[in-house]
Scaffold this active site. Structure first.
Site, PDB file in Angstrom:
ATOM      1  CE1 TYR A 171       5.391 -10.050 -72.222  1.00 53.03           C
ATOM      2  CE2 TYR A 171       4.453  -8.112 -72.951  1.00 53.03           C
ATOM      3  CZ  TYR A 171       4.880  -9.413 -73.113  1.00 53.03           C
ATOM      4  OH  TYR A 171       3.834 -10.230 -73.805  1.00 53.03           O
TER       5      TYR A 171
ATOM      6  CB  SER B 156       4.275  -8.191 -77.224  1.00 49.52           C
ATOM      7  OG  SER B 156       3.564  -7.315 -76.478  1.00 49.52           O
TER       8      SER B 156
ATOM      9  CD  GLU C 213       2.735  -3.122 -73.429  1.00 49.82           C
ATOM     10  OE1 GLU C 213       3.296  -2.220 -72.847  1.00 49.82           O
ATOM     11  OE2 GLU C 213       1.320  -3.263 -72.881  1.00 49.82           O
TER      12      GLU C 213
END
Length: 333
Positions: free
Chosen positions: A153, A127, A129
């Site tokens: 996350y 990801s 992120e």
């Protein structure tokens, strides 16, 4: 094509679109692993018209024995690991559960491949992120940029990413990580901001809702179209050499601009129907992030040329189809 593929998280947005893609490629067997076989979880597969073409198996990916048993039984050519606790906001509420599932599941899958059949090709859903708040001089993001995640996350995804790289380098497994930036569709979960925005805006237009409540409108993101992103996942496992790739649109826009565009296309008044609420603000949010997809385009032959305006048009049309389909299901019941 006589390939067999296992997709974890097949009931999610990416799992459903990827399953449709593999079936269109002629895979002889597509097996989906899900947390349960409750038929209520299969709406996305039903919507795409592929539910009957997939074998669904309930599996707890944190149970190493269960994972090994399934891989021994089916001996897949490819495994696409899309299962995760994937909500950034929710990860702040359940950090321990997020980290445990998102890392242990990957470890169990990689260990099973190493023990049972090292020729199985493995895709890990990484990801954007993982990069966190990136300095302006480091944008657009490339595969070589160091990670600095700012959410539970993102931290869990960074750990899973390095596990995947480690098994490739230490044991010679064919493992790839797709570092996906935000990718949207009507099949997104209702807690994701673009899905919430477009669904609520359509409901306002249809007189089913009065207002849209949002948090930070200043965030800038690299948003893309999910059905195109799963094509990159498949391409990664068709290469001669395993590698990791940033998958993104290569463009950036603010959430505020997307809201303005959606409201304009649907003929809605911003002052009348938009509310801001600090409760929807994250404790630590990324300000600006966008990626460089040149490596994926060059080495994978992946194509992506959808503008932000075209993306919004597609998402509105898809959401209208989803709302109509969900309504027809209720009428049948």
């Amino acid at each position: 094509m006589t390939k067999t593929a296992i997709i974890t998280g097949i009931t999610g947005q990416d799992g459903a679109y990827l399953a449709k893609l593999l079936l269109s490629k002629g895979y002889s067997k597509v097996i989906g692993l899900a947390r349960s076989t409750d038929k209520g979880d299969f709406e996305r597969l039903d919507f795409l018209g592929i539910k009957s073409d997939i074998e669904i198996i309930a599996c707890d990916l944190t149970d190493a024995g269960a994972v090994e048993s399934i891989i021994k039984q089916y001996r897949p050519d490819e495994i696409y690991n899309l299962a995760a606790q994937s909500s950034v906001g929710y990860s702040f509420e359940i950090p321990s559960a997020t980290f445990q599932f998102n890392t242990l599941s990957v470890m169990n899958l990689l260990e099973a491949i190493k023990k049972i059949d090292k020729s199985i090709r493995f895709y890990q859903a990484s990801s954007s992120e993982m990069f966190g708040n990136v300095a302006l001089q480091s944008l657009p993001i490339k595969e070589s940029l160091l990670f600095h995640p700012v959410s539970p996350y993102g931290i869990s995804k960074a750990s899973a990413h390095w596990l995947t790289v480690n098994y490739r380098e230490a044991y010679g497994l064919f493992t790839c990580c797709g570092i996906l930036f935000n990718h949207e569709s009507a099949l997104r979960g209702p807690n994701f901001v673009i899905k919430k925005l477009i669904n609520t805006a359509i409901n306002i237009q249809q007189g089913k809702s009065g207002s849209l409540t949002m948090g930070n409108l200043a965030i800038s993101r690299d948003w893309g179209y999910a059905p195109k992103y799963v094509e990159a996942m498949w391409l990664m496992l068709q290469q001669d050499t395993a590698n990791d790739f940033v998958i993104c649109s290569g463009t950036v826009t603010t959430l505020q601009n997307i809201i303005l565009t959606v409201f304009d296309k649907l003929g809605l008044d911003l002052n009348t129907h938009l509310r801001l609420d600090s409760a929807f603000m994250r404790s630590l949010d990324l300000g600006l992030i966008f990626g460089d997809n040149s490596k994926a385009k060059k080495e994978l032959g992946w194509e992506y040329d959808i503008s932000t305006n075209e993306l919004i048009d597609a998402l509105i049309q898809d959401e209208l189809a989803w709302i109509d389909w969900m309504g027809s299901k209720k009428n049948i019941k």
